[in-house]
Each structure stands twice: as C-alpha cells, then as structure tokens.
Design a protein around this motif. Sequence first.
Motif, PDB file in Angstrom:
ATOM      1  N   TRP A  55     -14.604  11.780   9.803  1.00  0.00           N
ATOM      2  CA  TRP A  55     -13.917  11.116   8.697  1.00  0.00           C
ATOM      3  C   TRP A  55     -14.790  10.087   7.998  1.00  0.00           C
ATOM      4  O   TRP A  55     -14.543   9.732   6.847  1.00  0.00           O
ATOM      5  N   THR A 109     -12.013  18.130   6.199  1.00  0.00           N
ATOM      6  CA  THR A 109     -11.888  16.703   6.498  1.00  0.00           C
ATOM      7  C   THR A 109     -10.762  16.090   5.674  1.00  0.00           C
ATOM      8  O   THR A 109      -9.966  15.297   6.186  1.00  0.00           O
ATOM      9  N   SER A 134      -7.453  16.895   7.238  1.00  0.00           N
ATOM     10  CA  SER A 134      -7.246  16.088   8.428  1.00  0.00           C
ATOM     11  C   SER A 134      -6.881  14.648   8.061  1.00  0.00           C
ATOM     12  O   SER A 134      -5.983  14.050   8.668  1.00  0.00           O
ATOM     13  N   LEU A 135      -7.550  14.096   7.050  1.00  0.00           N
ATOM     14  CA  LEU A 135      -7.259  12.733   6.597  1.00  0.00           C
ATOM     15  C   LEU A 135      -5.879  12.644   5.956  1.00  0.00           C
ATOM     16  O   LEU A 135      -5.169  11.652   6.132  1.00  0.00           O
TER      17      LEU A 135
END
Length: 172
Positions: free
Chosen positions: A42, A74, A77-78
């Motif tokens: 991240w 990413t 996921s964030l």
Amino acid sequence: MDYSRTKGGAALGARLRRVSEQIDRDATRVYASLGIEFEQRWFGVLNQLAINRTMTVSELAQTLLITRASVSQTRQSLEDAGLVISRDHPSDARQRNLSLTPKGRRLVDRLAALWQAMDAAARQVDEEAGFVVATLDRLEVALAGKSMFARITEQLANQDPILLSAKQPGAS
C-alpha cells in the motif's frame, strides 16, 4: 550452505526477491508491533495520494514504475480497507480518480513518523551495504538498455540456435 550465494549473478533475481521479502517481513513486523493493520504494498499508492491528493491508476503506475494491473489490485485492497475512494474522471470515462478517504488521511498522518524512521533505517542499511541503491540504479539502466529477455535469447542464439528456433511460433 547458501545455494543462491554460490550461483553469483545467475541467482540475481532470487537474491533480489530474498532481500525484498526480508525487508517487507521486517516492515510488516513493525506495523504489527504497533497494532497497525497495513500491507507493505500500500505504501507507494498511499504516499503518492498523500502528496498529490488525486491521481488516476495510470498516473500512479507511471509514477511508481509498476503495472496498471498492480496499481489496480492495490487500489481494490485500499478501497476494501476504506482508505481510498475512486471517483469518475471528469474528462475520461476510462479513468478513475483515486484519493484518500478521511480514514486514509488519518492513517497516513499517523504513519508519518514511522515512515520517517523507516526511511532513516533504509538509508543506514544502504550506507552500511556500500550504497547499494546506486548499484540498483545502474542495474535498472542496464536492463532498460537491454532486457534480460533480449540478453537470454542472445545467449541462446549463440549457444544453441536450434533450441531457440524450435520454440518459435510456427516452427516444426
């Protein structure tokens, strides 16, 4: 015995992965020891969004020199963690603008001192190791000049042109 060390340059990729994994493991341990849920992957995206406020996946990929697919994974996921939000791009329907959520901003603010400590530790290791970052810069330049793929196929052409031609599409 450390097999990778005995192979010298032939184990370059394995050695780089091993060092990268060790650094990531230690960073993950630091976050965990502080009770912070954080994935090392991240960092680049969060850091760039903290600096630039809003960026597209393409801009992040270009800035971080990684693939759009990696940035997209990413980003997802964030977003799942509630740290980033994506919105429609005002002039390009194919793009999404990414920015930190309030939760993401609070996390970045909370991590500022830790990231400074990590940066200082990394600089210390770099110096202790003989300024390996400068060596990595030269490695990236060398690979930009001629990829490993080009180098390997050139070696194969010199050593075993039959093997190389047998693997080409349409070869019999």
